[in-house]
Write a protein that holds these residues in place. Structure first.
Motif, PDB file in Angstrom:
ATOM      1  N   VAL A   8       0.865  -1.176   0.000  1.00  0.00           N
ATOM      2  CA  VAL A   8       0.000   0.000   0.000  1.00  0.00           C
ATOM      3  C   VAL A   8       0.901   1.226   0.000  1.00  0.00           C
ATOM      4  O   VAL A   8       1.613   1.474   0.969  1.00  0.00           O
ATOM      5  CB  VAL A   8      -0.956   0.018   1.215  1.00  0.00           C
ATOM      6  CG1 VAL A   8      -1.813   1.277   1.194  1.00  0.00           C
ATOM      7  CG2 VAL A   8      -1.836  -1.228   1.220  1.00  0.00           C
ATOM      8  N   LYS A  16      -3.082   6.072   3.514  1.00  0.00           N
ATOM      9  CA  LYS A  16      -2.547   4.736   3.219  1.00  0.00           C
ATOM     10  C   LYS A  16      -2.569   3.807   4.423  1.00  0.00           C
ATOM     11  O   LYS A  16      -2.923   2.642   4.293  1.00  0.00           O
ATOM     12  CB  LYS A  16      -1.147   4.817   2.604  1.00  0.00           C
ATOM     13  CG  LYS A  16      -0.087   5.405   3.497  1.00  0.00           C
ATOM     14  CD  LYS A  16       1.207   5.667   2.739  1.00  0.00           C
ATOM     15  CE  LYS A  16       2.200   6.360   3.635  1.00  0.00           C
ATOM     16  NZ  LYS A  16       1.794   7.717   4.051  1.00  0.00           N
ATOM     17  N   VAL A 158      -1.468  -1.182  -4.206  1.00  0.00           N
ATOM     18  CA  VAL A 158      -2.508  -0.158  -4.207  1.00  0.00           C
ATOM     19  C   VAL A 158      -1.868   1.188  -3.899  1.00  0.00           C
ATOM     20  O   VAL A 158      -1.059   1.296  -2.972  1.00  0.00           O
ATOM     21  CB  VAL A 158      -3.591  -0.473  -3.142  1.00  0.00           C
ATOM     22  CG1 VAL A 158      -4.677   0.589  -3.123  1.00  0.00           C
ATOM     23  CG2 VAL A 158      -4.187  -1.856  -3.375  1.00  0.00           C
ATOM     24  N   VAL A 160      -2.796   4.924  -2.631  1.00  0.00           N
ATOM     25  CA  VAL A 160      -3.876   5.655  -1.967  1.00  0.00           C
ATOM     26  C   VAL A 160      -3.596   7.154  -2.117  1.00  0.00           C
ATOM     27  O   VAL A 160      -2.521   7.634  -1.752  1.00  0.00           O
ATOM     28  CB  VAL A 160      -3.971   5.276  -0.466  1.00  0.00           C
ATOM     29  CG1 VAL A 160      -5.069   6.070   0.216  1.00  0.00           C
ATOM     30  CG2 VAL A 160      -4.224   3.773  -0.327  1.00  0.00           C
ATOM     31  N   PRO A 165      -8.337   4.434  -2.742  1.00  0.00           N
ATOM     32  CA  PRO A 165      -7.401   3.418  -3.247  1.00  0.00           C
ATOM     33  C   PRO A 165      -7.499   3.254  -4.760  1.00  0.00           C
ATOM     34  O   PRO A 165      -8.596   3.221  -5.326  1.00  0.00           O
ATOM     35  CB  PRO A 165      -7.873   2.146  -2.534  1.00  0.00           C
ATOM     36  CG  PRO A 165      -9.342   2.365  -2.330  1.00  0.00           C
ATOM     37  CD  PRO A 165      -9.513   3.839  -2.099  1.00  0.00           C
TER      38      PRO A 165
END
Length: 173
Positions: A8, A16, A158, A160, A165
């Motif tokens: 992330v 995040k 991902v 953010v 996201p």
């Protein structure tokens, strides 16, 4: 690719960590928080306290500013670990004048052999201006390289932004 690894990414205060915590909580598995931050001042102590409050009591916490690899070795097969964050971990090693290549190899090996699932949080530092000093440029370059190495291994990556996201790789659960 590591089926048990989620990356992330996001900028500072992008949401995040909250998103990563949500992923771990939604898993329903026992939760482990691998904390890499060090509280050297009141502002950082307050930030750490806010993160603790946000998470609640249903986490096993390991404070490991430098030894994330050892913490990952202690994650059980039924647990989900949140490593928050690779940016602080890297900063700690840079300031400690560690051998970054050796420590990075150690972390990547630990991610590959971790028995549980890992959600790893890291700052995306490549969207900023070029830093004005050598140490900051060294950090930016090392962080970018570390993020690339983790992303290459992750099953899910991902980004953010503003709490939203954006899947870069894989599929959200």
């Amino acid at each position: 690719m590591l089926e048990n690894l989620t990356l992330v990414l996001g900028g500072a205060s992008s949401g995040k960590s909250a998103f990563a915590e949500q992923l771990v909580t939604q898993s329903g598995a026992p939760r482990v928080y691998i904390a890499t931050a060090q509280a050297f001042d009141d502002e950082m102590r307050a930030k750490i306290a806010a993160h603790l409050d946000q998470r609640g009591d249903n986490w096993r916490t390991m404070e490991t500013p430098l030894d994330a690899a050892d913490a990952l070795a202690d994650v059980a097969p039924n647990e989900v670990a949140l490593l928050d964050c690779a940016t602080m971990w890297l900063s700690n090693h840079l300031l400690a004048e560690s051998n970054l290549a050796a420590q990075t190899d150690r972390l990547l090996s630990a991610l590959a052999t971790c028995k549980g699932r890992v959600v790893l949080v890291s700052n995306e530092v490549g969207l900023d201006v070029v830093p004005d000093n050598a140490l900051a440029r060294r950090f930016r370059d090392a962080q970018g390289k570390l993020n690339q190495q983790i992303a290459a291994r992750a099953n899910l990556a991902v980004l953010v932004v503003a709490g939203l996201p954006m899947v870069l790789k894989g599929t959200l659960p």
